[in-house]
Design a protein around this motif. Structure first.
Motif, PDB file in Angstrom:
ATOM      1  N   THR A  89      -5.113  37.570  22.844  1.00  0.00           N
ATOM      2  CA  THR A  89      -4.291  37.269  24.025  1.00  0.00           C
ATOM      3  C   THR A  89      -3.264  36.163  23.823  1.00  0.00           C
ATOM      4  O   THR A  89      -2.366  36.020  24.652  1.00  0.00           O
ATOM      5  N   ASN A  90      -3.354  35.377  22.745  1.00  0.00           N
ATOM      6  CA  ASN A  90      -2.436  34.251  22.557  1.00  0.00           C
ATOM      7  C   ASN A  90      -1.740  34.253  21.199  1.00  0.00           C
ATOM      8  O   ASN A  90      -1.443  33.199  20.640  1.00  0.00           O
ATOM      9  N   THR A  91      -1.495  35.433  20.663  1.00  0.00           N
ATOM     10  CA  THR A  91      -0.753  35.529  19.405  1.00  0.00           C
ATOM     11  C   THR A  91       0.708  35.177  19.651  1.00  0.00           C
ATOM     12  O   THR A  91       1.365  35.755  20.513  1.00  0.00           O
ATOM     13  N   SER A  92       1.231  34.239  18.869  1.00  0.00           N
ATOM     14  CA  SER A  92       2.574  33.714  19.124  1.00  0.00           C
ATOM     15  C   SER A  92       3.595  34.088  18.051  1.00  0.00           C
ATOM     16  O   SER A  92       4.798  33.919  18.253  1.00  0.00           O
ATOM     17  N   GLY A  93       3.151  34.576  16.909  1.00  0.00           N
ATOM     18  CA  GLY A  93       4.069  34.813  15.802  1.00  0.00           C
ATOM     19  C   GLY A  93       4.969  36.017  16.009  1.00  0.00           C
ATOM     20  O   GLY A  93       4.499  37.105  16.335  1.00  0.00           O
ATOM     21  N   ASP A  94       6.253  35.800  15.836  1.00  0.00           N
ATOM     22  CA  ASP A  94       7.241  36.885  15.878  1.00  0.00           C
ATOM     23  C   ASP A  94       7.567  37.261  14.442  1.00  0.00           C
ATOM     24  O   ASP A  94       8.245  36.520  13.721  1.00  0.00           O
ATOM     25  N   ILE A  95       7.079  38.409  13.994  1.00  0.00           N
ATOM     26  CA  ILE A  95       7.229  38.805  12.598  1.00  0.00           C
ATOM     27  C   ILE A  95       8.701  38.900  12.198  1.00  0.00           C
ATOM     28  O   ILE A  95       9.084  38.543  11.080  1.00  0.00           O
ATOM     29  N   SER A  96       9.551  39.349  13.118  1.00  0.00           N
ATOM     30  CA  SER A  96      10.976  39.505  12.807  1.00  0.00           C
ATOM     31  C   SER A  96      11.654  38.164  12.530  1.00  0.00           C
ATOM     32  O   SER A  96      12.721  38.122  11.919  1.00  0.00           O
ATOM     33  N   TYR A 116       3.820  35.889  24.437  1.00  0.00           N
ATOM     34  CA  TYR A 116       2.799  36.264  23.462  1.00  0.00           C
ATOM     35  C   TYR A 116       3.031  37.678  22.940  1.00  0.00           C
ATOM     36  O   TYR A 116       3.604  38.524  23.629  1.00  0.00           O
ATOM     37  N   LYS A 117       2.576  37.925  21.720  1.00  0.00           N
ATOM     38  CA  LYS A 117       2.812  39.189  21.035  1.00  0.00           C
ATOM     39  C   LYS A 117       1.510  39.965  20.858  1.00  0.00           C
ATOM     40  O   LYS A 117       0.416  39.416  20.942  1.00  0.00           O
ATOM     41  N   ASN A 118       1.645  41.256  20.588  1.00  0.00           N
ATOM     42  CA  ASN A 118       0.490  42.042  20.180  1.00  0.00           C
ATOM     43  C   ASN A 118       0.093  41.643  18.761  1.00  0.00           C
ATOM     44  O   ASN A 118       0.950  41.552  17.879  1.00  0.00           O
ATOM     45  N   GLN A 162      -2.195  32.787  14.273  1.00  0.00           N
ATOM     46  CA  GLN A 162      -2.928  31.730  13.583  1.00  0.00           C
ATOM     47  C   GLN A 162      -4.315  31.541  14.200  1.00  0.00           C
ATOM     48  O   GLN A 162      -5.168  30.862  13.641  1.00  0.00           O
ATOM     49  N   ARG A 163      -4.554  32.163  15.341  1.00  0.00           N
ATOM     50  CA  ARG A 163      -5.838  32.045  16.037  1.00  0.00           C
ATOM     51  C   ARG A 163      -6.919  32.805  15.286  1.00  0.00           C
ATOM     52  O   ARG A 163      -6.681  33.897  14.768  1.00  0.00           O
TER      53      ARG A 163
END
Length: 289
Positions: free
Chosen positions: A268-275, A234-236, A259-260
């Motif tokens: 706590t459950n952010t999944s997107g990797d901007i890079s 998970y990401k910030n 997307q949450r």
């Protein structure tokens, strides 16, 4: 996908209704009118972008909330045209908030997939009231995940479906154009994957607003998880948005790596990797009655 079309149609209809009133308001505005800083409203909307702002509803105000996030704009697993520009993997939030007093409000929302959220928000003090340099607000959420069925998870208990967040929001309106906010957040979950997260998470989140016209502003925010599990993917969370005040409602365009749309999931459950193109586009719309 049909839900996405209905929501976009609803927005288009609402915006058309407000257009005439907005244009009349703009035409009748006194450009020579002296502008003063209203320190009680550091933010125009109830959210900075995804995180809560220190704005609270007025007494007896009723807010209808429609929020939507399309699928990721990029990434290795994304077929942009096959997913119809993210429509096929979209998520939706429908909710309502009611102001019991000028400082206390309650809310309830239904989010996909099968998630319910109840909220309470209360203002402790306003900027410049009793000499305070900041606005201080408390915010709490209770989530229930009804997708956890006993037929699939035989040992599941009711308490396992619950999660909570407690937040202290501090904002300061620096002048008529700039506002800043800092939030201390504690999230607790009764059911977790220990390889991905802890039962208790602490987050520091910061956000800001820059007014670019009478009815528009650019907002941004970032959440720092203080105790992430080392093996977690998970990401910030980070988000930017555009606020548009149409006169009858606030419309927010959103770009985020999450997307949450519930606070527990967002922080706590952010999944997107901007890079890698893990960015989600969407909107928040608040209609006041």
């Amino acid at each position: 996908m049909s839900c996405s079309f209905l929501l976009l149609g609803f927005f288009a209809f609402s915006f058309a209704q407000e257009k005439d009133d907005l244009m009349k308001s703009l035409d009748s505005a006194n450009v020579n009118e002296k502008i003063t800083v209203d320190a009680s409203n550091a933010f125009k909307a109830l959210q900075v972008v995804n995180m809560q702002s220190t704005k609270t509803p007025a007494k007896k105000e009723f807010y209808l909330i429609v929020s939507h996030r399309f699928g990721a704009l990029g990434g290795e697993d994304v077929n942009f045209f096959d997913n119809f520009f993210g429509f096929d993997k979209a998520t939706t939030k429908l909710g309502m908030i009611y102001g019991m007093t000028d400082w206390l409000s309650f809310g309830a929302s239904r989010l996909t997939p099968k998630l319910y959220e109840a909220t309470v928000k209360y203002r402790i003090i306003n900027q410049k009231e009793e000499g305070s340099p900041v606005t201080l607000v408390g915010y709490h959420t209770l989530n229930m995940d009804t997708s956890l069925k006993q037929a699939v998870y035989p040992n599941i208990m009711f308490k396992d479906k619950l999660s909570f967040s407690n937040q202290l929001l501090i904002s300061r309106k620096l002048n008529d154009r700039f506002s800043l906010e800092l939030a201390g957040i504690w999230v607790h979950k009764n059911l977790i994957d220990p390889t991905m997260e802890s039962k208790d998470m602490q987050i520091i989140s910061g956000g800001g607003r820059v007014k670019i016209s009478k009815r528009m502003s650019i907002n941004g925010e970032y959440g720092l998880r203080l105790n992430p599990v080392s093996s977690s993917t998970y990401k910030n969370p980070v988000s930017v948005g555009l606020d548009i005040d149409t006169g009858g409602h606030i419309f927010q365009l959103v770009f985020s790596n999450s997307q949450r749309m519930n606070d527990v999931g967002y922080f706590t459950n952010t999944s997107g990797d901007i890079s890698k193109g893990g960015v989600f586009f969407g909107f928040n719309m608040y209609r006041v009655f």
